[in-house]
Scaffold this active site. Sequence first.
Site, PDB file in Angstrom:
ATOM      1  N   ARG A   1       4.797  -7.150  -0.984  1.00 54.25           N
ATOM      2  CA  ARG A   1       4.101  -6.803  -2.229  1.00 54.25           C
ATOM      3  C   ARG A   1       4.681  -7.533  -3.442  1.00 54.25           C
ATOM      4  O   ARG A   1       4.494  -7.090  -4.568  1.00 54.25           O
ATOM      5  CB  ARG A   1       4.150  -5.291  -2.450  1.00 54.25           C
ATOM      6  CG  ARG A   1       3.303  -4.484  -1.480  1.00 54.25           C
ATOM      7  CD  ARG A   1       3.069  -3.080  -1.978  1.00 54.25           C
ATOM      8  NE  ARG A   1       2.380  -2.266  -0.995  1.00 54.25           N
ATOM      9  CZ  ARG A   1       1.058  -2.218  -0.837  1.00 54.25           C
ATOM     10  NH1 ARG A   1       0.284  -2.950  -1.604  1.00 54.25           N
ATOM     11  NH2 ARG A   1       0.513  -1.432   0.085  1.00 54.25           N
TER      12      ARG A   1
ATOM     13  N   ASP B   1      -7.393  -6.131  -4.496  1.00 59.66           N
ATOM     14  CA  ASP B   1      -7.809  -6.518  -5.852  1.00 59.66           C
ATOM     15  C   ASP B   1      -6.653  -7.094  -6.663  1.00 59.66           C
ATOM     16  O   ASP B   1      -6.815  -8.111  -7.342  1.00 59.66           O
ATOM     17  CB  ASP B   1      -8.484  -5.343  -6.579  1.00 59.66           C
ATOM     18  CG  ASP B   1      -7.660  -4.067  -6.558  1.00 59.66           C
ATOM     19  OD1 ASP B   1      -6.743  -3.953  -5.744  1.00 59.66           O
ATOM     20  OD2 ASP B   1      -7.933  -3.173  -7.385  1.00 59.66           O
ATOM     21  N   ASP B   2      -5.462  -6.491  -6.561  1.00 60.07           N
ATOM     22  CA  ASP B   2      -4.341  -7.007  -7.340  1.00 60.07           C
ATOM     23  C   ASP B   2      -3.923  -8.400  -6.861  1.00 60.07           C
ATOM     24  O   ASP B   2      -3.705  -9.297  -7.673  1.00 60.07           O
ATOM     25  CB  ASP B   2      -3.131  -6.058  -7.231  1.00 60.07           C
ATOM     26  CG  ASP B   2      -3.357  -4.761  -8.010  1.00 60.07           C
ATOM     27  OD1 ASP B   2      -4.027  -4.807  -9.056  1.00 60.07           O
ATOM     28  OD2 ASP B   2      -2.854  -3.711  -7.578  1.00 60.07           O
TER      29      ASP B   2
ATOM     30  N   LYS C   1      -9.162  -8.271   1.481  1.00 60.51           N
ATOM     31  CA  LYS C   1      -8.534  -7.370   2.450  1.00 60.51           C
ATOM     32  C   LYS C   1      -8.205  -6.046   1.809  1.00 60.51           C
ATOM     33  O   LYS C   1      -7.778  -6.022   0.664  1.00 60.51           O
ATOM     34  CB  LYS C   1      -7.237  -8.020   2.950  1.00 60.51           C
ATOM     35  CG  LYS C   1      -6.316  -7.107   3.710  1.00 60.51           C
ATOM     36  CD  LYS C   1      -4.907  -7.049   3.141  1.00 60.51           C
ATOM     37  CE  LYS C   1      -4.796  -6.283   1.878  1.00 60.51           C
ATOM     38  NZ  LYS C   1      -3.416  -5.967   1.441  1.00 60.51           N
TER      39      LYS C   1
ATOM     40  N   ILE D   1      -7.715  -1.762   3.637  1.00 53.51           N
ATOM     41  CA  ILE D   1      -8.341  -0.650   4.343  1.00 53.51           C
ATOM     42  C   ILE D   1      -9.006   0.295   3.354  1.00 53.51           C
ATOM     43  O   ILE D   1      -9.898   1.047   3.707  1.00 53.51           O
ATOM     44  CB  ILE D   1      -7.326   0.146   5.197  1.00 53.51           C
ATOM     45  CG1 ILE D   1      -6.206   0.732   4.329  1.00 53.51           C
ATOM     46  CG2 ILE D   1      -6.784  -0.684   6.336  1.00 53.51           C
ATOM     47  CD1 ILE D   1      -5.474   1.891   4.967  1.00 53.51           C
ATOM     48  N   ASP D   2      -8.557   0.261   2.080  1.00 54.84           N
ATOM     49  CA  ASP D   2      -9.049   1.214   1.074  1.00 54.84           C
ATOM     50  C   ASP D   2     -10.536   1.043   0.775  1.00 54.84           C
ATOM     51  O   ASP D   2     -11.165   1.960   0.238  1.00 54.84           O
ATOM     52  CB  ASP D   2      -8.261   1.078  -0.232  1.00 54.84           C
ATOM     53  CG  ASP D   2      -6.802   1.460  -0.081  1.00 54.84           C
ATOM     54  OD1 ASP D   2      -6.405   1.827   1.035  1.00 54.84           O
ATOM     55  OD2 ASP D   2      -6.066   1.390  -1.082  1.00 54.84           O
TER      56      ASP D   2
ATOM     57  N   TYR E   1      -6.690  27.614  13.349  1.00 51.98           N
ATOM     58  CA  TYR E   1      -6.037  26.863  12.274  1.00 51.98           C
ATOM     59  C   TYR E   1      -7.034  26.242  11.312  1.00 51.98           C
ATOM     60  O   TYR E   1      -8.127  25.810  11.727  1.00 51.98           O
ATOM     61  CB  TYR E   1      -5.217  25.695  12.848  1.00 51.98           C
ATOM     62  CG  TYR E   1      -4.000  26.099  13.643  1.00 51.98           C
ATOM     63  CD1 TYR E   1      -3.034  26.946  13.107  1.00 51.98           C
ATOM     64  CD2 TYR E   1      -3.813  25.598  14.938  1.00 51.98           C
ATOM     65  CE1 TYR E   1      -1.909  27.295  13.851  1.00 51.98           C
ATOM     66  CE2 TYR E   1      -2.697  25.942  15.681  1.00 51.98           C
ATOM     67  CZ  TYR E   1      -1.758  26.794  15.129  1.00 51.98           C
ATOM     68  OH  TYR E   1      -0.647  27.131  15.864  1.00 51.98           O
TER      69      TYR E   1
ATOM     70  N   MET F   1      -5.415   7.968   3.732  1.00 49.92           N
ATOM     71  CA  MET F   1      -5.024   6.876   2.843  1.00 49.92           C
ATOM     72  C   MET F   1      -6.191   6.370   2.026  1.00 49.92           C
ATOM     73  O   MET F   1      -7.356   6.664   2.319  1.00 49.92           O
ATOM     74  CB  MET F   1      -4.433   5.725   3.638  1.00 49.92           C
ATOM     75  CG  MET F   1      -2.963   5.584   3.408  1.00 49.92           C
ATOM     76  SD  MET F   1      -2.344   4.079   4.094  1.00 49.92           S
ATOM     77  CE  MET F   1      -0.595   4.409   3.970  1.00 49.92           C
ATOM     78  N   GLY F   2      -5.845   5.538   1.085  1.00 47.38           N
ATOM     79  CA  GLY F   2      -6.809   5.005   0.132  1.00 47.38           C
ATOM     80  C   GLY F   2      -6.219   5.328  -1.217  1.00 47.38           C
ATOM     81  O   GLY F   2      -6.508   6.386  -1.761  1.00 47.38           O
TER      82      GLY F   2
ATOM     83  N   TYR G   1      -0.825   5.096   7.976  1.00 49.49           N
ATOM     84  CA  TYR G   1      -0.177   4.010   8.717  1.00 49.49           C
ATOM     85  C   TYR G   1      -0.730   3.913  10.150  1.00 49.49           C
ATOM     86  O   TYR G   1      -0.689   2.860  10.757  1.00 49.49           O
ATOM     87  CB  TYR G   1       1.348   4.219   8.703  1.00 49.49           C
ATOM     88  CG  TYR G   1       1.882   4.240   7.281  1.00 49.49           C
ATOM     89  CD1 TYR G   1       2.010   3.065   6.552  1.00 49.49           C
ATOM     90  CD2 TYR G   1       2.172   5.443   6.637  1.00 49.49           C
ATOM     91  CE1 TYR G   1       2.440   3.076   5.232  1.00 49.49           C
ATOM     92  CE2 TYR G   1       2.611   5.465   5.319  1.00 49.49           C
ATOM     93  CZ  TYR G   1       2.740   4.275   4.621  1.00 49.49           C
ATOM     94  OH  TYR G   1       3.141   4.286   3.306  1.00 49.49           O
ATOM     95  N   GLU G   2      -1.276   5.029  10.655  1.00 52.58           N
ATOM     96  CA  GLU G   2      -1.816   5.045  12.034  1.00 52.58           C
ATOM     97  C   GLU G   2      -2.970   4.059  12.222  1.00 52.58           C
ATOM     98  O   GLU G   2      -3.273   3.644  13.339  1.00 52.58           O
ATOM     99  CB  GLU G   2      -2.343   6.440  12.394  1.00 52.58           C
ATOM    100  CG  GLU G   2      -1.321   7.532  12.497  1.00 52.58           C
ATOM    101  CD  GLU G   2      -0.869   8.098  11.156  1.00 52.58           C
ATOM    102  OE1 GLU G   2      -1.240   7.535  10.110  1.00 52.58           O
ATOM    103  OE2 GLU G   2      -0.134   9.089  11.175  1.00 52.58           O
ATOM    104  N   GLY G   3      -3.658   3.753  11.109  1.00 48.99           N
ATOM    105  CA  GLY G   3      -4.882   2.944  11.260  1.00 48.99           C
ATOM    106  C   GLY G   3      -4.762   1.532  10.734  1.00 48.99           C
ATOM    107  O   GLY G   3      -5.632   0.706  10.967  1.00 48.99           O
TER     108      GLY G   3
END
Length: 548
Positions: A141, A171-172, A198, A200-201, A239, A246-247, A422-424
């Site tokens: 980063r 975007d950044d 790129k 995932i968000d 339950y 994430m995002g 992180y799983e995806g």
Amino acid sequence: MKKSALQVARAAYQPKLPQALQGPVKAVAGAATQSVGNQEEIKAMFPNTYGMPVITFEAGEAQAVEPFGVGIILSGGQAPGGHNVISGLYDGVKSLNPQCKLYGFLMGPGGLVDHKYVEFTDEFINEYRNTGGFDIIGSGRTKLEKEAQFESGIQILRELGIKALVIIGGDDSNTNACVLAEYYAAKNYGVQVIGCPKTIDGDLKNEQIETSFGFDTACKTYSELIGNIQRDCNSARKYWHFIKLMGRSASHIALECALQTQPNACLISEEVEQKEMSLDDVVTYLAQIVADRAASGDNFGTVLIPEGLIEFIPAIKKLIAELNEVLTDPATGESREFAGAEEQIAFVKGNIAPENLAILNSLPADVARQLCLDRDPHGNVQVSLIETEKLLSRMVATKLAQWKQEGKYAGKFSAQHHFFGYEGRCAAPSNYDADYCYSLGYNASRLIAAGKTGYMSIIKNTTAPAAQWIAGGVPITMMMNMERRNGAMKPVIRKALVELDGAPFRYFAAHREEWAKTTSYVYPGPIQYWGPSEVCDQCTKTLSLEQN
Ligand code: FBP
């Protein structure tokens, strides 16, 4: 590297390319473009890369190409398909001239600045085709924004004979790619810079970019997990599962997963902001769903929570804006330095307005603490570290206990917590992402050959079969406007938030009451790479609703 049977079989998959990229191309230019906002300011800041036309590739005549070098950087969070962008670019430049060379800078933009790189070969690339992850060269980063970094970069680019740099980022990172393209163009350094969308968000999209790569695979991976949890939930019936997704900022992932799995509740940050909901309003909304289901005998359910929720609650948003200002040193525009977390928190508390201090003090200690601590290199609160799923379930439990005392609720509430992120991010790319990413990379080689700089590689019409996809480039300046960052106005790519009048949200809003009351779970199951097209080649529900 030892490979699983799936990896071996998947390595043989040949990603599909748009028809137009299957032979020699010619670049067809559209009309001149404008930035999405602050046109005069952006034009003045990017005199060499502003106003360029959108490019579309069509079949053209083959031309001899002199060999050249290309560099590539993976920037920011991992997203499925990054390796395919690199293999597509590799195949693309080699198809122009087998003597062309592709170099990868290691561990993100820092690799360019520190001159750490590898040269790709057939053998090296073949190990990574159609695999998830960014481990081929690593990511980072480091923010590429200072002249000294650009100058250090040009030294190694010249040494390696690199005439174009491809930056794969969100975007950044693409904003920084555009600043770099402008700098090299202004200096006449003869190095082109091309971006690639790129994250995932899913928040790097607009009229020209249909989706950012990785969103498809990540959402399918999370939806598989949510579906599994829902089946467990519907089996044991004891339950409430609070699932944070994430995002960082936009709620596209939560919305897409809701469309795929039909949970009992899904919060959309953009709606929370628009309705000016307080934290208590959000908690009451969820507690009411729990209470209504309990009244029908269902003491179980699922709640999806977008990672960035906290930043969209208007009072907390104002607080964060002031915290960002206070944490920036006005003299340098850089983050202030502190001896430790406690000193930083004390400084913040002593320097914010009383109404914001009151909000800060009203938050649970762990959330308040995280908001006061360091930002990521792009100035964002590290929302992935805030346990919103636990915070909300705790507050819902308190509210239900109060309602129980008042005789308004008689159910049982027991919560489980999950955070899927992180799983995806490194899952093996779905067919959609494998094809889309390979095409984005291959297409970048054509933008380079056409002499373009300050463009992002784009592939459109992706809800149609791949052969009908449209390949081309969009000037990055076209997506920019001015926004306040770290205490100053900066040119940045406008982030795409969930549109509350868009088709995906409208579909969700039309169904959510029914999903809240009745148990209407859908269990999507794992991503399939082989089999019937309706199982293997579907794009996201978001994209399909947006395009149709
Ligand atoms: P990018 O915007 O860089 O693609 O990263 C997205 C993301 O996965 C967010 O969803 C998340 O908030 C963040 O990265 C986590 O960052 P880190 O990987 O540094 O923990």
